[in-house]
Design a protein around this motif. Structure first.
Motif, PDB file in Angstrom:
ATOM      1  N   VAL A 114      -1.036 -26.731  -0.857  1.00  0.00           N
ATOM      2  CA  VAL A 114      -0.452 -25.985  -1.962  1.00  0.00           C
ATOM      3  C   VAL A 114      -0.619 -24.445  -1.756  1.00  0.00           C
ATOM      4  N   HIS A 115      -1.096 -23.824  -0.494  1.00  0.00           N
ATOM      5  CA  HIS A 115      -1.217 -22.402  -0.520  1.00  0.00           C
ATOM      6  C   HIS A 115      -0.547 -21.836   0.809  1.00  0.00           C
ATOM      7  N   PRO A 116       0.226 -20.895   0.655  1.00  0.00           N
ATOM      8  CA  PRO A 116       0.782 -20.410   1.926  1.00  0.00           C
ATOM      9  C   PRO A 116      -0.247 -20.151   2.801  1.00  0.00           C
ATOM     10  N   LYS A 117       0.157 -20.446   4.079  1.00  0.00           N
ATOM     11  CA  LYS A 117      -1.248 -19.919   5.290  1.00  0.00           C
ATOM     12  C   LYS A 117      -1.668 -18.610   4.926  1.00  0.00           C
ATOM     13  N   ARG A 118      -0.985 -17.579   4.759  1.00  0.00           N
ATOM     14  CA  ARG A 118      -1.554 -16.216   4.894  1.00  0.00           C
ATOM     15  C   ARG A 118      -2.472 -16.239   3.669  1.00  0.00           C
ATOM     16  N   VAL A 137       0.006 -33.172  -6.936  1.00  0.00           N
ATOM     17  CA  VAL A 137      -1.029 -33.474  -7.282  1.00  0.00           C
ATOM     18  C   VAL A 137      -1.745 -34.496  -6.384  1.00  0.00           C
ATOM     19  N   GLY A 138      -2.964 -34.298  -6.165  1.00  0.00           N
ATOM     20  CA  GLY A 138      -3.614 -35.028  -4.969  1.00  0.00           C
ATOM     21  C   GLY A 138      -3.703 -34.382  -3.802  1.00  0.00           C
ATOM     22  N   PHE A 183      -6.844 -30.939  -5.156  1.00  0.00           N
ATOM     23  CA  PHE A 183      -5.915 -30.512  -6.375  1.00  0.00           C
ATOM     24  C   PHE A 183      -5.725 -31.931  -7.182  1.00  0.00           C
ATOM     25  N   ILE A 184      -6.459 -31.941  -8.235  1.00  0.00           N
ATOM     26  CA  ILE A 184      -6.284 -33.413  -8.956  1.00  0.00           C
ATOM     27  C   ILE A 184      -5.598 -33.557 -10.040  1.00  0.00           C
TER      28      ILE A 184
END
Lengths: 205, 450
Positions: free
Chosen positions: B293-297, B286-287, B267-268
């Protein structure tokens, strides 16, 4: 003054359950002696046919046997008691039965809000097995949720409400330990039952 | 159908292993069962992570590749053995081979109970979010008084017991098929998609090396490293010439929220909208690799989406977020980006609320929305367009890839239930697993381009 064994139900170095027991050890030092016992490092229980249990397990068993009661603080892994604590309880019910009729208080701390509710229920179920046969204090959950915010920098619980609740529970436990001494009528039967189970476990087949 | 069997014990002699061996041999015409050993695993210890050891990886690989699992559990102290629990802890810590895996439980014991309590307890453990198995319901197989149950050749003596076991196994076979086809429809068993590396451990020509991707000041550090231009410096674009400042003015005033994820799944960029974002991001994110940046599920669904875009299976994935009502209809669009040669270079995600546009259009043209009598979507789906009819409103729930979701989810009661662990790694690891969204819904989004 009663002497209690405080069992840390985990093998991790940074454990809030250990921290909770350490707090109790200090906080109740004028009322009772609490000795912390670690269960890490025992070999995996494999029901050895030769009945020999590790020295460390025998040592823990002796401490429990000589104590007036046991306080177990358990984390929760996968909705249950951690394997390392289960393993200790297996050794402590294999040929030796130090928990038999021993008053036990269960507590637990967790990062989330549920405070190990499932692990505590699981632990109760285990301690109720005939080979353990502990006298678990009824109706006495102490669920310490959101534990990362629960202690101050000196390792003391920082919420008076939570301390009061623990104080009340501990006072009840001291009474429960007294009352438990009156609950001896089934002891002989329990012992006979266990010795039968031991014979099956150690039988030639 | 390929199953693996695990005897929940490390004893030299085990009736539960014997039971598994009997099942594997006697029903070899029905199912192919490979028996796995948990003997070599050390006691679970989060301070001494051996996830990458041969013993854990062997089980991880075998279970991951199996269609289903049969576990035979003894009962010690009214519960499963520590050895089995420890194995399950390793297999729910950094790796999760049981996730969505059909599992059947059997058990044998010396006495009348036949491991009844251990089986219930095992069920509870397998259904914990970190393990996340799909346990075969009902059909309990409790083999009591096991010492008398087998003949000298290790076969079950009682014919009725064998017949009962056979009927259970036949049902389990069907269960495995149903669960796995459900997973497949959800994109769960799409191996190529699942190989998407959301940790962004790879490297593409634009990857800035030597900077911690997860650092809050990744932008500053990475910019320094590559001597990035800023301010009044001119940048020549395809058709135009802007200074960096001008480019920022332009992007920041877009009426949509833009996010750039490169082809290495990093994610940049996002256009910092200021104020309340529809899909909030924070500067420190960012980076980050997309896994962070996502929940595991949501991970499986995210992988499916990226894979479909990367492979050209679709050019764009559209998803309404859950909770859309008459006043708000927020859409996430994931558009594949390509270079001049047509090579996939990443995802342009844009987020916007459709309602103001619809309202403006209706007002200007003097029209109003009415229900379409031929619509197959239920009325609750409100002002649905045709797009919606392929997915129910919830479908997109967890693919919703905004970072704010992650933190929001963590705060819910639901998530709290997982992280009773002592240590933060486990906690974080499983935390995401127990967020509000659900896997099935996550990957249902694949339907979007079917």
């Amino acid at each position: 003054m009663n002497k209690y064994i405080g069992i840390v139900g985990t093998n991790t170095q940074r454990s809030t359950n250990r921290q909770l027991l350490q707090f109790m050890e200090r906080h109740y030092q004028d009322q009772a002696e609490i000795e912390l016992v670690e269960v890490a490092g025992l070999p995996m229980f494999n029901k050895p046919a030769d009945r020999v249990i590790p020295d460390r397990a025998a040592e823990i068993g002796k401490k429990i046997d000589e104590s007036d009661g046991v306080i177990i603080s358990t984390p929760e892994y996968d909705h249950a008691v951690p394997a390392v604590l289960m393993n200790a309880l297996e050794w402590l019910s294999y040929g030796i039965h130090p928990f038999l009729d021993k008053p036990v208080m269960i507590i637990g701390a967790s990062f989330g809000s549920l405070g190990t509710s499932r692990a505590q229920a699981h632990l109760r179920q285990m301690l109720d097995a005939p080979e353990l046969g502990a006298r678990i204090m009824p109706s006495s959950e102490y669920l310490l949720g959101h534990v990362l915010e629960a202690f101050d920098k000196d390792g003391n619980l920082n919420d008076q409400g939570r301390i009061d609740r623990l104080d009340a529970l501990f006072a009840d436990f001291e009474e429960f330990v007294k009352i438990s001494k009156e609950l001896w009528h089934t002891t002989e039967y329990d012992k006979q039952e266990i010795s039968k189970l031991d014979k099956t476990d150690f039988g030639s087949n | 159908m390929k199953l693996v069997g695990i005897a929940g014990t490390v004893e030299d002699k085990s009736y539960n292993r014997m039971l598994l061996e009997f099942i594997a041999n006697h029903f070899s015409g029905l199912v192919d069962i490979e028996i796995l050993s948990i003997d070599d695993l050390p006691m679970f210890d989060q301070d001494n992570d051996v996830t990458n050891s041969g013993a854990v990886q062997y089980l991880n690989r075998k279970i991951s590749n199996a269609d289903g699992v049969i576990i035979a559990t003894p009962e010690h102290n009214h519960t499963i053995t520590a050895a089995l629990k420890s194995a399950l802890e390793w297999l729910s810590f950094k790796v999760h081979p049981f996730s969505d895996k059909p599992v059947m439980i059997v058990g044998a014991s010396y006495y009348e109970q036949g491991s009844s309590r251990a089986q219930l307890n095992l069920r509870q453990i397998l259904e914990a979010p970190g393990v996340n198995a799909i346990v075969f319901p009902g059909n309990e197989f409790l083999l009591a008084n096991v010492k008398e149950a087998f003949d000298d050749d290790g076969n079950l003596k009682d014919e009725k017991t064998v017949a009962f076991l056979q009927s259970n196994l036949q049902k389990f076979k069907k269960f495995v098929k149903v669960i796995n086809s459900m997973n497949k429809a959800a994109g769960g068993t799409d191996e190529a998609a699942q190989a998407e590396d959301l940790d962004a451990t790879g490297k593409i020509s634009t990857t800035v090396e030597g900077v911690d991707m997860t650092a809050d000041d990744w932008v500053e550090q990475a910019a320094k490293k590559v001597n990035a231009v800023d301010g009044k410096t001119y940048v020549k674009l395809d058709r135009g010439l802007l200074t960096v400042d001008q480019l920022n003015y332009f992007l920041n005033s877009m009426p949509i929220e833009l996010t750039y994820a490169d082809s290495n799944n990093q994610f940049i960029y996002y256009n910092k909208m200021g104020g309340k974002m529809l899909a909030p991001r924070t500067p420190g994110q960012v980076g980050d690799p997309l896994s962070k940046v996502h929940p595991k599920r949501a991970i499986r669904g995210v992988k499916s989406v990226i894979h479909a875009l990367r492979t050209g299976k679709t050019d764009m994935v559209s998803m309404p977020v859950p909770g859309n009502g008459p006043d708000k209809y927020i859409m996430h669009y994931y558009k594949a980006m390509h270079d001049e040669k047509g090579e996939y270079v990443g995802i342009n995600e844009f987020v916007l609320d459709l309602i103001p546009i619809i309202k403006w259009y209706l007002k200007k043209t003097g029209q109003k929305l009415t229900a379409d009598p031929n619509n197959k979507v239920d009325a609750d789906a409100s002002a649905s367009t045709k797009d919606d009819s392929s997915t129910d409103a919830d479908a997109s729930a967890s693919v919703d890839d905004d970072a704010a979701d992650t933190s929001a989810n963590v705060d819910t009661d639901a998530s709290a239930s997982v992280d009773e662990n002592d240590e933060s790694t486990t906690t974080n690891d499983s935390k995401g697993k127990d967020d509000g969204g659900s896997d099935a819904t996550a990957s249902a989004s694949v339907e979007d381009w079917d």
